[in-house]
Design a protein around this motif. Structure first.
Motif, PDB file in Angstrom:
ATOM      1  N   GLY A  69      -6.191   3.383  -3.737  1.00  0.00           N
ATOM      2  CA  GLY A  69      -5.290   3.370  -2.809  1.00  0.00           C
ATOM      3  C   GLY A  69      -3.908   2.834  -2.859  1.00  0.00           C
ATOM      4  O   GLY A  69      -2.755   3.216  -2.035  1.00  0.00           O
ATOM      5  N   VAL A  70      -3.701   2.553  -4.176  1.00  0.00           N
ATOM      6  CA  VAL A  70      -2.298   2.201  -4.414  1.00  0.00           C
ATOM      7  C   VAL A  70      -1.336   3.358  -4.549  1.00  0.00           C
ATOM      8  O   VAL A  70      -1.743   4.294  -4.892  1.00  0.00           O
ATOM      9  CB  VAL A  70      -2.425   1.537  -5.884  1.00  0.00           C
ATOM     10  CG1 VAL A  70      -1.002   1.417  -6.407  1.00  0.00           C
ATOM     11  CG2 VAL A  70      -2.955   0.099  -5.930  1.00  0.00           C
ATOM     12  N   VAL A  71      -0.237   3.150  -4.074  1.00  0.00           N
ATOM     13  CA  VAL A  71       0.711   4.097  -4.304  1.00  0.00           C
ATOM     14  C   VAL A  71       1.948   3.601  -5.336  1.00  0.00           C
ATOM     15  O   VAL A  71       2.520   2.693  -5.159  1.00  0.00           O
ATOM     16  CB  VAL A  71       1.626   4.269  -2.973  1.00  0.00           C
ATOM     17  CG1 VAL A  71       2.655   5.489  -3.121  1.00  0.00           C
ATOM     18  CG2 VAL A  71       0.545   5.028  -1.887  1.00  0.00           C
ATOM     19  N   ILE A  72       2.136   4.500  -6.236  1.00  0.00           N
ATOM     20  CA  ILE A  72       3.355   4.333  -7.197  1.00  0.00           C
ATOM     21  C   ILE A  72       4.486   5.280  -7.120  1.00  0.00           C
ATOM     22  O   ILE A  72       3.978   6.482  -7.211  1.00  0.00           O
ATOM     23  CB  ILE A  72       2.635   4.332  -8.726  1.00  0.00           C
ATOM     24  CG1 ILE A  72       1.561   3.031  -8.881  1.00  0.00           C
ATOM     25  CG2 ILE A  72       3.853   3.981  -9.691  1.00  0.00           C
ATOM     26  CD1 ILE A  72       0.968   3.041 -10.308  1.00  0.00           C
ATOM     27  N   ALA A  73       5.546   5.022  -7.006  1.00  0.00           N
ATOM     28  CA  ALA A  73       6.368   5.931  -6.736  1.00  0.00           C
ATOM     29  C   ALA A  73       7.807   5.867  -8.051  1.00  0.00           C
ATOM     30  O   ALA A  73       8.097   4.627  -8.332  1.00  0.00           O
ATOM     31  CB  ALA A  73       7.184   5.946  -5.419  1.00  0.00           C
ATOM     32  N   ALA A  74       8.360   7.032  -8.137  1.00  0.00           N
ATOM     33  CA  ALA A  74       9.416   6.880  -9.053  1.00  0.00           C
ATOM     34  C   ALA A  74      10.721   6.426  -8.291  1.00  0.00           C
ATOM     35  O   ALA A  74      10.752   6.540  -7.118  1.00  0.00           O
ATOM     36  CB  ALA A  74      10.006   8.227  -9.625  1.00  0.00           C
ATOM     37  N   VAL A 105       3.853  11.227   4.134  1.00  0.00           N
ATOM     38  CA  VAL A 105       3.881  10.001   3.490  1.00  0.00           C
ATOM     39  C   VAL A 105       2.526   9.379   2.929  1.00  0.00           C
ATOM     40  O   VAL A 105       1.669   9.556   3.940  1.00  0.00           O
ATOM     41  CB  VAL A 105       4.784   8.815   4.123  1.00  0.00           C
ATOM     42  CG1 VAL A 105       4.742   7.615   3.626  1.00  0.00           C
ATOM     43  CG2 VAL A 105       5.931   9.445   4.698  1.00  0.00           C
ATOM     44  N   PRO A 106       2.338   9.028   1.736  1.00  0.00           N
ATOM     45  CA  PRO A 106       1.008   8.636   1.352  1.00  0.00           C
ATOM     46  C   PRO A 106       0.543   7.173   2.346  1.00  0.00           C
ATOM     47  O   PRO A 106       1.434   6.717   2.839  1.00  0.00           O
ATOM     48  CB  PRO A 106       1.126   8.178  -0.292  1.00  0.00           C
ATOM     49  CG  PRO A 106       2.334   8.829  -0.552  1.00  0.00           C
ATOM     50  CD  PRO A 106       3.215   9.072   0.588  1.00  0.00           C
ATOM     51  N   SER A 107      -0.732   6.971   2.219  1.00  0.00           N
ATOM     52  CA  SER A 107      -1.115   5.882   3.144  1.00  0.00           C
ATOM     53  C   SER A 107      -0.731   4.685   2.346  1.00  0.00           C
ATOM     54  O   SER A 107      -1.452   4.250   1.165  1.00  0.00           O
ATOM     55  CB  SER A 107      -2.556   6.049   3.423  1.00  0.00           C
ATOM     56  OG  SER A 107      -3.144   5.019   4.124  1.00  0.00           O
ATOM     57  N   ILE A 108       0.229   3.791   2.915  1.00  0.00           N
ATOM     58  CA  ILE A 108       0.731   2.730   2.221  1.00  0.00           C
ATOM     59  C   ILE A 108       0.238   1.417   2.989  1.00  0.00           C
ATOM     60  O   ILE A 108      -0.007   0.393   2.465  1.00  0.00           O
ATOM     61  CB  ILE A 108       1.980   2.726   2.035  1.00  0.00           C
ATOM     62  CG1 ILE A 108       2.404   3.870   1.223  1.00  0.00           C
ATOM     63  CG2 ILE A 108       2.619   1.387   1.612  1.00  0.00           C
ATOM     64  CD1 ILE A 108       4.262   4.271   1.355  1.00  0.00           C
ATOM     65  N   GLY A 109      -0.168   1.598   4.400  1.00  0.00           N
ATOM     66  CA  GLY A 109      -0.332   0.246   5.039  1.00  0.00           C
ATOM     67  C   GLY A 109       0.758  -0.226   5.842  1.00  0.00           C
ATOM     68  O   GLY A 109       2.072   0.172   5.487  1.00  0.00           O
ATOM     69  N   THR A 110       0.499  -1.261   6.646  1.00  0.00           N
ATOM     70  CA  THR A 110       1.728  -1.907   7.370  1.00  0.00           C
ATOM     71  C   THR A 110       2.333  -2.948   6.699  1.00  0.00           C
ATOM     72  O   THR A 110       1.871  -3.950   6.319  1.00  0.00           O
ATOM     73  CB  THR A 110       1.139  -2.301   8.672  1.00  0.00           C
ATOM     74  OG1 THR A 110       0.555  -1.132   9.335  1.00  0.00           O
ATOM     75  CG2 THR A 110       2.053  -3.026   9.475  1.00  0.00           C
ATOM     76  N   TYR A 111       3.532  -3.007   6.615  1.00  0.00           N
ATOM     77  CA  TYR A 111       4.297  -4.071   5.777  1.00  0.00           C
ATOM     78  C   TYR A 111       4.272  -5.345   6.733  1.00  0.00           C
ATOM     79  O   TYR A 111       4.678  -5.510   8.025  1.00  0.00           O
ATOM     80  CB  TYR A 111       5.838  -3.724   5.613  1.00  0.00           C
ATOM     81  CG  TYR A 111       6.758  -4.781   5.132  1.00  0.00           C
ATOM     82  CD1 TYR A 111       6.728  -5.144   3.766  1.00  0.00           C
ATOM     83  CD2 TYR A 111       7.539  -5.506   5.989  1.00  0.00           C
ATOM     84  CE1 TYR A 111       7.668  -6.193   3.519  1.00  0.00           C
ATOM     85  CE2 TYR A 111       8.301  -6.312   5.564  1.00  0.00           C
ATOM     86  CZ  TYR A 111       8.277  -6.832   4.367  1.00  0.00           C
ATOM     87  OH  TYR A 111       9.352  -7.669   4.008  1.00  0.00           O
ATOM     88  N   ALA A 112       4.057  -6.393   5.985  1.00  0.00           N
ATOM     89  CA  ALA A 112       4.112  -7.988   6.895  1.00  0.00           C
ATOM     90  C   ALA A 112       4.955  -8.752   5.806  1.00  0.00           C
ATOM     91  O   ALA A 112       4.292  -8.987   4.385  1.00  0.00           O
ATOM     92  CB  ALA A 112       2.776  -8.494   7.062  1.00  0.00           C
ATOM     93  N   ALA A 113       6.045  -9.314   6.252  1.00  0.00           N
ATOM     94  CA  ALA A 113       6.846 -10.041   5.176  1.00  0.00           C
ATOM     95  C   ALA A 113       5.928 -11.364   4.453  1.00  0.00           C
ATOM     96  O   ALA A 113       5.968 -11.575   3.239  1.00  0.00           O
ATOM     97  CB  ALA A 113       7.967 -10.669   5.692  1.00  0.00           C
ATOM     98  N   ALA A 114       4.878 -11.799   5.197  1.00  0.00           N
ATOM     99  CA  ALA A 114       4.102 -12.877   4.657  1.00  0.00           C
ATOM    100  C   ALA A 114       2.969 -12.623   3.683  1.00  0.00           C
ATOM    101  O   ALA A 114       2.697 -13.433   2.802  1.00  0.00           O
ATOM    102  CB  ALA A 114       3.556 -13.583   5.839  1.00  0.00           C
ATOM    103  N   THR A 115       2.732 -11.385   3.740  1.00  0.00           N
ATOM    104  CA  THR A 115       1.440 -11.012   2.956  1.00  0.00           C
ATOM    105  C   THR A 115       2.089  -9.734   1.928  1.00  0.00           C
ATOM    106  O   THR A 115       1.277  -9.564   0.865  1.00  0.00           O
ATOM    107  CB  THR A 115       0.415 -10.375   3.671  1.00  0.00           C
ATOM    108  OG1 THR A 115       0.726  -9.316   4.475  1.00  0.00           O
ATOM    109  CG2 THR A 115      -0.257 -11.518   4.505  1.00  0.00           C
ATOM    110  N   SER A 116       3.062  -8.945   2.127  1.00  0.00           N
ATOM    111  CA  SER A 116       3.389  -7.990   1.295  1.00  0.00           C
ATOM    112  C   SER A 116       4.241  -8.528   0.281  1.00  0.00           C
ATOM    113  O   SER A 116       5.558  -8.516   0.282  1.00  0.00           O
ATOM    114  CB  SER A 116       4.168  -7.059   2.053  1.00  0.00           C
ATOM    115  OG  SER A 116       3.127  -6.273   3.179  1.00  0.00           O
ATOM    116  N   VAL A 117       3.925  -9.216  -0.702  1.00  0.00           N
ATOM    117  CA  VAL A 117       4.472  -9.748  -1.716  1.00  0.00           C
ATOM    118  C   VAL A 117       4.055  -9.135  -2.934  1.00  0.00           C
ATOM    119  O   VAL A 117       2.973  -8.623  -3.173  1.00  0.00           O
ATOM    120  CB  VAL A 117       4.198 -11.415  -1.730  1.00  0.00           C
ATOM    121  CG1 VAL A 117       4.847 -11.947  -0.401  1.00  0.00           C
ATOM    122  CG2 VAL A 117       2.844 -11.777  -2.038  1.00  0.00           C
TER     123      VAL A 117
END
Length: 543
Positions: A241-246, A161-173
């Motif tokens: 570092g951005v991940v773009i997926a189909a 899985v590519p490096s995406i980072g940790t999801y946080a509802a407050a900041t992952s907008v």
């Protein structure tokens, strides 16, 4: 053809006077005293080193393959003679000189030449192949590894899985200009999907946000086609570092297309490459080294010249100055490339991975990992990996773009495919085919002009510092046909299977000394003459 000499060992025994140290002059050596006994130990006879068995010189039929097109062919003897007419080539090499894509020694396999003498685009090098020995790190970090090619360093495996980072509802907008497409909270890691609009009509920036994946749904286009001339369109900017997926939840072919006049600015870094991939690659064990063809890939369209013109447009000329010549790009409907601006820019792609792409719409109508249509020399393309495309890794239709540090791993068809009057330079190139088996007509590079061999501009390329690992049961690693003009310098070509040659030169027009592809230089036809091979190490036919 390389020659070999066998050297024997000449064994010499010591004389008695040497054993007594008398031959160097007795006056300078103390004599033993009365009653002393001098014991001379016999020296064992050294064991002769085994004489290495030289590798047998390759035959023309092993080195090359002849293909007849329109009743015209180039014999294997003629093809071998063309390569041998070059400088510093070894046509009888063996595969033991490589460990995967890396040379086993830091010593160049053959004497290298300086590619910078061809054009200032090229970096001066003193080695052959894309990598300078077993410790070269130039392809590490920004690539992913697989059974096709192990690069080492800090790069992850392509199945990870590519490096995406940790999801946080407050900041992952989702940023302005994208649509919140929900989360995949039932999977791990938790991700938020931010969907791109299918028509990006104004500038859009995709920042790196922890836990966010940008999603392509269907045919996503940057700008609209502004024609062979016109004003500037939209720019899609993608942060490192951005991940773009189909989007695998719907059936349309997901792809990203940048129209003429618009641009992409996808600029990653060595440690934070931009990753375009399939949605299946976002979960652990979602893909394997066999996965491919899960989305459509990336298409860049520009205003640089093409030799092949759509019906009712063109024709073009050697200078590529036609303002009417244009051609439809394959894989989609009604999207065109071409123009008279050789320096045209479609933006920049640097430190980018394109994973698990490539879709065959129909025979000869495919989506690749990266498709370039009429992109100009102002387009910056470097440090790009196309991994496990179900078709070509990169296909270039016309244009004048130059490429550096390109890794094609696991392509199911050709690694580098150029045609339609492409004129450009490439350096530091790797094509490592699928170890699981690619299609039978897959080449490390295929170069042609669509069987219209004197169209202008004439297909013209320079490959420098390339490593081609041919595993597919194609006729050869390098197929050059259609009257294209090529120079190959500082390369390594290895075919792993018996029966697979290194070179396949094809002419479909002319006869005798006038056969296209190998005829003498003719400025009226923009023809440089036969292909040129300089400082290339060939390991052919599974040797």
């Amino acid at each position: 053809m390389a020659s070999f000499k066998r050297f024997g060992l000449i064994l010499m025994t010591s004389s008695a006077c040497a054993a007594l140290a008398a031959c160097g002059g007795a006056d300078s050596v103390a004599s033993p005293g009365a009653g002393s006994v001098v014991i001379v130990q016999p020296q064992p006879t050294p064991t002769p080193s085994p004489t290495p068995t030289p590798t047998a010189a390759i035959t023309a039929a092993q080195f090359a393959v002849a293909t007849t097109v329109n009743g015209v062919s180039i014999t294997t003897d003629e093809q071998l003679a063309i390569v041998n007419a070059g400088t510093n080539n070894n046509v009888s090499g063996t595969g033991g000189a490589l460990n995967g894509v890396y040379p086993t020694s830091s010593t160049s396999l053959v004497t290298a030449s300086d590619p910078s003498t061809l054009n200032s685009f090229f970096t001066s090098t003193n080695y052959v192949g894309a990598l300078n020995g077993p410790s070269d790190t130039a392809f590490q970090g920004w690539t992913c590894s697989s059974t096709s090619a192990e690069f080492g360093g800090s790069g992850a495996r392509c199945t990870a899985v590519p490096s995406i980072g940790t999801y946080a509802a407050a900041t992952s907008v989702c940023p302005t200009g994208t649509t919140d497409d929900g989360t995949n909270s039932s999977s791990s890691p938790t991700l938020r999907f931010c969907r791109l609009p299918q028509n990006i009509t104004s500038d859009l920036t995709l920042p790196k946000i922890a836990g966010v994946v940008y999603r392509l749904r269907g045919q996503t286009e940057v700008g609209s086609d502004l024609g062979s001339t016109g004003s500037a369109g939209a720019t899609l900017t993608i942060a490192a570092g951005v991940v773009i997926a189909a989007d695998s939840t719907e059936a349309t072919n997901d792809l990203l297309l940048v129209n003429r006049g618009s641009k992409i600015a996808a600029i990653g870094t060595r440690d934070a490459p931009i990753v375009f991939t399939s949605q299946q690659n976002l979960v652990s064990n979602g893909v394997s080294d066999a996965s491919q063809g899960q989305w459509g890939g990336i298409i860049l369209l520009g205003r640089a010249p093409t030799a092949v013109c759509a019906t009712g447009t063109g024709p073009n000329n050697a200078g590529g100055t036609s303002t009417t010549c244009q051609q439809a790009i394959e894989g989609v409907t009604g999207r065109f490339y071409g123009g008279a601006n050789q320096a045209d820019s479609s933006g920049q792609m640097s430190y980018v991975q394109i994973r698990y792409s490539g879709i065959a719409i129909s025979d000869g109508n495919e989506l690749q990992g990266l498709t370039l249509g009429g992109t100009g020399s102002g387009t910056v393309l470097d440090h790009i990996q196309s991994h496990n495309s179900a078709d070509d890794g990169i296909e270039i239709f016309g244009g004048t773009s130059n490429l550096k540090y390109i890794a094609i791993t696991g392509a199911d068809d050709d690694g580098f495919d150029i045609d339609n009057g492409y004129r450009g330079f490439m350096q530091f190139m790797i094509a490592a085919q699928r170890t699981l088996g690619a299609t039978a007509d897959s080449f490390s590079t295929e170069i042609d002009s669509n069987n219209a061999e004197d169209l202008l501009p004439r297909t013209f390329g320079r490959y420098a510092n390339f490593t081609f690992i041919q595993t597919a049961t194609a006729p050869a690693a390098i197929r050059l046909r259609g009257g294209a003009d090529m120079t190959f310098i500082n390369g390594i070509v290895k075919t792993t299977q018996s029966g697979v040659a290194c070179v396949n030169l094809i002419a479909g027009e002319g006869s005798g000394s006038g056969r296209t592809t190998i005829r003498a230089a003719d400025s009226a036809l923009q023809d440089q003459g036969p292909p040129v091979f300089t400082s290339v190490y060939f390991s052919c036919n599974g040797r």
